[in-house]
Design a protein around this motif. Structure first.
Motif, short mmCIF file in Angstrom:
data_model
loop_
_atom_site.label_atom_id
_atom_site.label_comp_id
_atom_site.label_asym_id
_atom_site.label_seq_id
_atom_site.Cartn_x
_atom_site.Cartn_y
_atom_site.Cartn_z
N ARG A 286 2.43 15.02 -14.58
CA ARG A 286 1.39 14.04 -14.28
C ARG A 286 2.05 12.68 -14.15
O ARG A 286 2.95 12.36 -14.94
CB ARG A 286 0.38 14.02 -15.44
CG ARG A 286 -1.05 13.97 -15.01
CD ARG A 286 -2.05 14.09 -16.16
NE ARG A 286 -1.50 14.15 -17.49
CZ ARG A 286 -1.28 13.09 -18.27
NH1 ARG A 286 -1.55 11.86 -17.85
NH2 ARG A 286 -0.79 13.26 -19.48
N TYR A 287 1.65 11.95 -13.17
CA TYR A 287 2.25 10.64 -12.93
C TYR A 287 2.19 9.81 -14.22
O TYR A 287 1.14 9.65 -14.82
CB TYR A 287 1.48 9.93 -11.81
CG TYR A 287 2.17 8.71 -11.25
CD1 TYR A 287 3.08 8.81 -10.21
CD2 TYR A 287 1.89 7.44 -11.76
CE1 TYR A 287 3.70 7.69 -9.68
CE2 TYR A 287 2.51 6.32 -11.25
CZ TYR A 287 3.42 6.45 -10.20
OH TYR A 287 4.04 5.34 -9.69
N GLY A 288 3.36 9.34 -14.64
CA GLY A 288 3.40 8.46 -15.82
C GLY A 288 3.42 9.20 -17.15
O GLY A 288 3.35 8.57 -18.21
N GLU B 171 -0.85 7.79 -5.48
CA GLU B 171 -2.08 8.61 -5.39
C GLU B 171 -1.77 10.03 -4.95
O GLU B 171 -2.32 10.99 -5.48
CB GLU B 171 -3.01 7.99 -4.34
CG GLU B 171 -4.13 7.20 -4.93
CD GLU B 171 -4.89 6.48 -3.84
OE1 GLU B 171 -5.28 7.09 -2.83
OE2 GLU B 171 -5.04 5.24 -4.00
N PHE B 172 -0.86 10.12 -3.99
CA PHE B 172 -0.46 11.44 -3.49
C PHE B 172 0.11 12.27 -4.65
O PHE B 172 -0.27 13.43 -4.86
CB PHE B 172 0.58 11.23 -2.37
CG PHE B 172 1.37 12.45 -2.01
CD1 PHE B 172 0.80 13.50 -1.30
CD2 PHE B 172 2.73 12.54 -2.36
CE1 PHE B 172 1.55 14.63 -0.97
CE2 PHE B 172 3.48 13.66 -2.03
CZ PHE B 172 2.88 14.70 -1.33
N LEU B 173 0.97 11.64 -5.43
CA LEU B 173 1.58 12.36 -6.57
C LEU B 173 0.55 12.75 -7.62
O LEU B 173 0.65 13.80 -8.25
CB LEU B 173 2.65 11.50 -7.24
CG LEU B 173 3.96 11.34 -6.48
CD1 LEU B 173 4.92 10.47 -7.27
CD2 LEU B 173 4.59 12.71 -6.23
N SER C 154 0.81 -1.23 0.00
CA SER C 154 0.00 0.00 0.00
C SER C 154 0.84 1.28 0.00
O SER C 154 0.42 2.29 -0.54
CB SER C 154 -0.94 -0.01 1.19
OG SER C 154 -0.18 -0.09 2.37
N GLU C 155 2.04 1.25 0.60
CA GLU C 155 2.86 2.47 0.66
C GLU C 155 3.13 3.02 -0.75
O GLU C 155 3.05 4.21 -0.99
CB GLU C 155 4.22 2.21 1.33
CG GLU C 155 4.19 2.16 2.83
CD GLU C 155 3.84 0.77 3.35
OE1 GLU C 155 3.28 -0.04 2.57
OE2 GLU C 155 4.11 0.49 4.52
#
Ligand code: MSP
Length: 586
Positions: A555-557, A451-453, A444-445
């Motif tokens: 954006r992530y990714g 999600e935070f990012l 989960s970490e």
């Protein structure tokens, strides 16, 4: 063509009607008026909406003394707002700065030096240009109120106010502060004893600056006629002044004491200014002259075209000049039916030894020395993150060193080095695994950090939209600090002993999440620290193509191609360290 001529004819007829009803308009003036195109009435400016270039301004600076860190602060705030728009990439952005060169203050400063005012202005405006370039302020134009286009714009503005009946002559008596270039009513001054000399004098309650009794015949602007419209405007636009708490004082002041404004000075007292049209015995009040600078750059008095930048999106101003920008300026514009600036971003003051940093108090910090000592982007970072918004901030070298050591060197620099310089892993390989969708199921970490990012860029964007660069920069730093904790807790170095490095694993998740954090953080950091952010992105190997470093890439990714540093991290000017150790710490 025919249509243009017909429009010109209608305009000329309208003006003829207008001027014949107004006998005080002299004939040369009628002729010029008839030839000049008009700006359209407020609210009908042809270019509105999001695609109008974003237009941000700094105040224009008095040239009677050298710039200090307070001036640099104002410039950097405006620069961050402009660079943010560039980062968003949705529309063009323009930043105007410059110098305010007329008035008694400048006349007296020049006389004290035995110089001609124009020579003093030519010399000192250069110091503000130098500051803008030393502070990496990405301005599109540097305006001077002695520029001939500006003088024309001011005279035209005056003509228009006059033609609409908003100017009258009358005897004016009141307390004038040369330092503030402002008249104060009796209720706004008090007798004081100057601590340094024991001299008794009268001073403005608001600014503490000395005032002198003056009694003279001059021109007035019917400011009091705008009371209701101003109050209605503030009520309809509660975000007009940011931070919001400044609005209360302004509304109180408009509702309780809005007197007509003296807008000229007799040449017997003040010679250094723009002469009042058709009356060489008076010069135009320096604040009316100065405020028009924002329109001059927008092309006033020519009508807006497809490239018009007016109205300004943000005027950045110190709290000491908020009254001029949020009362007088809108009233002048309303008088001419011109669109009002969209927002005013006010800030409080930098203090030194608990007094406002100011050239007249002589407690100023030379911004060039500060930049040499701490580095440009460290100064920009410090000014934004610790800068005064609603309450004044104390300037102290020790605070800057602490910020540098803790946040910049200790966290951002250190984390980047640990990720990119370690021989235990290959960041590029982890990025490849992630973008090819080969990351395994994970704990989960890692998912929480992802999600935070995903949530942070929009938060930073919202904070910038609220004109709160301080909170936005704190949020960018939260990305970095949170990632530093994540990296520490996940201890990837320990995993290198246990995992099979030839297969995708938990380690790739950690490295990818950390690299994404630094990449997203680095992109968002660019408006605040352009040089260090560029270096950070180079260390991560993010391509220099605009789209790879713009907001949409934060954006992530969003970037599959980075991970190989584009500079040698072991050698070279930076020696692979984003924030090198300080040589001098006090
Ligand atoms: N010339 C006018 C502005 C005219 S704008 C149409 C003027 N000039 S100034 O040189 O005195 O100040 C310029 C800006 O610097 C103002 O916004 C003022 O608030 C800001 N600062 C001056 N001293 C400051 C601090 N000590 N701290 C923060 N900002 C400071 O006013």
């Amino acid at each position: 063509m025919l249509e243009i001529e017909l429009r010109a004819l209608t305009r000329a007829r309208r003006l003829a009607r207008l001027t014949s009803r107004r006998p005080w308009i002299c004939s040369p003036c009628r002729n010029t008026l008839a030839r000049r195109p008009q700006w359209r009435a407020m609210g009908t400016a042809p270019v509105v909406g999001d695609k109008k270039p974003f237009y941000v301004t700094t105040p224009i600076f008095y040239v009677n003394a050298a710039p200090h860190v307070g001036h640099m602060y104002t410039m950097v705030l405006a620069d961050v707002l402009k660079r943010w728009q560039v980062l968003l990439g949705n529309r063009d952005a323009k930043l105007l700065t410059g110098t305010d060169e007329h008035g008694l203050k400048i006349q007296q400063a020049a006389a004290a030096l035995g110089m001609k005012p124009q020579d003093l202005c030519n010399e000192n405006c250069q110091t503000f240009r130098n500051l803008a370039s030393a502070a990496n302020v990405d301005h599109d134009h540097f305006i001077r109120t002695t520029d001939s286009e500006h003088k024309d714009a001011v005279r035209y503005f005056w003509d228009m106010l006059n033609h609409r009946g908003y100017i009258y002559t009358s005897k004016h008596e009141g307390w004038y502060s040369v330092s503030d270039e402002a008249f104060y009513p009796i209720s706004a001054v008090q007798p004081i004893v100057e601590p340094q000399t024991g001299r008794k004098l009268v001073a403005s309650i608001e600014t503490g600056k000395e005032v002198q009794w003056t009694s003279e015949e001059n021109y007035h602007f019917r400011l009091s006629a705008f009371k209701d419209r101003l109050l209605e405007f503030y009520r309809n636009n509660p975000d007009f002044i940011t931070p919001r708490n400044y609005m209360t004082g302004i509304m109180r002041s408009v509702s309780t004491k809005l007197e007509d404004l003296s807008i000229s000075r007799p040449t017997s007292r003040l010679k250094w200014g723009i002469p009042v049209p058709y009356d060489n015995s008076q010069v135009i009040y320096v604040w009316l002259d100065a405020l028009v600078n924002y329109l001059t750059y927008a092309g006033y008095p020519f009508p807006p075209n497809a490239k018009s930048i007016w109205p300004a999106d943000v005027h950045v101003v110190g709290k000491d000049i908020l009254r001029f920008h949020s009362i007088y300026w809108p009233a002048f514009l309303m008088a001419l039916d011109l669109p009002l600036p969209r927002r005013i971003m006010a800030h409080a003051h930098w203090k030194m030894n608990h007094e406002k940093m100011s050239k007249s108090t002589n407690n100023v910090v030379n911004p060039h020395f500060a930049i040499d000592r701490h580095g440009l982007d460290t100064m920009r970072f410090f000014l934004i993150i610790d800068g005064p918004q609603t309450t004044d901030s104390n300037y102290d070298n020790a605070f800057i060193v602490e910020r540098y050591k803790k946040d910049l060197q200790g966290i951002l620099g250190n984390l980047t080095s640990r990720l990119m310089r370690s021989k235990r892993w290959n960041v590029r390989e982890s990025i490849t695994i992630a973008v090819e969708g080969r990351l395994p199921e994970t704990i989960s970490e890692n998912l929480r950090h992802k999600e935070f990012l995903e949530s942070m860029p929009d938060r930073v964007k919202a904070e910038m939209e609220q004109l709160d660069p301080r909170r936005a920069l704190n949020s960018v730093m939260e990305i970095i600090k949170e990632t530093n904790r994540f990296f520490h807790n996940m201890s990837p170095w320990a995993l290198t002993h246990h995992v099979d490095l030839s297969r995708p694993s938990e380690l790739d998740w950690i490295l990818y999440n950390t690299a994404e954090s630094l990449r997203i953080g680095g992109i968002l950091l660019q408006p605040f620290m352009p040089q260090k952010a560029a270096l950070l992105l180079n260390m991560l190997g993010v391509s220099e193509e605009v789209e790879k470093r713009s907001f949409s890439a934060a954006r992530y990714g969003a970037d599959a191609d980075y991970g190989v540093p584009s500079l040698d991290l072991k050698r070279g000017k930076f020696n692979g360290t984003l924030f090198p150790p300080l040589l001098c710490e006090d």
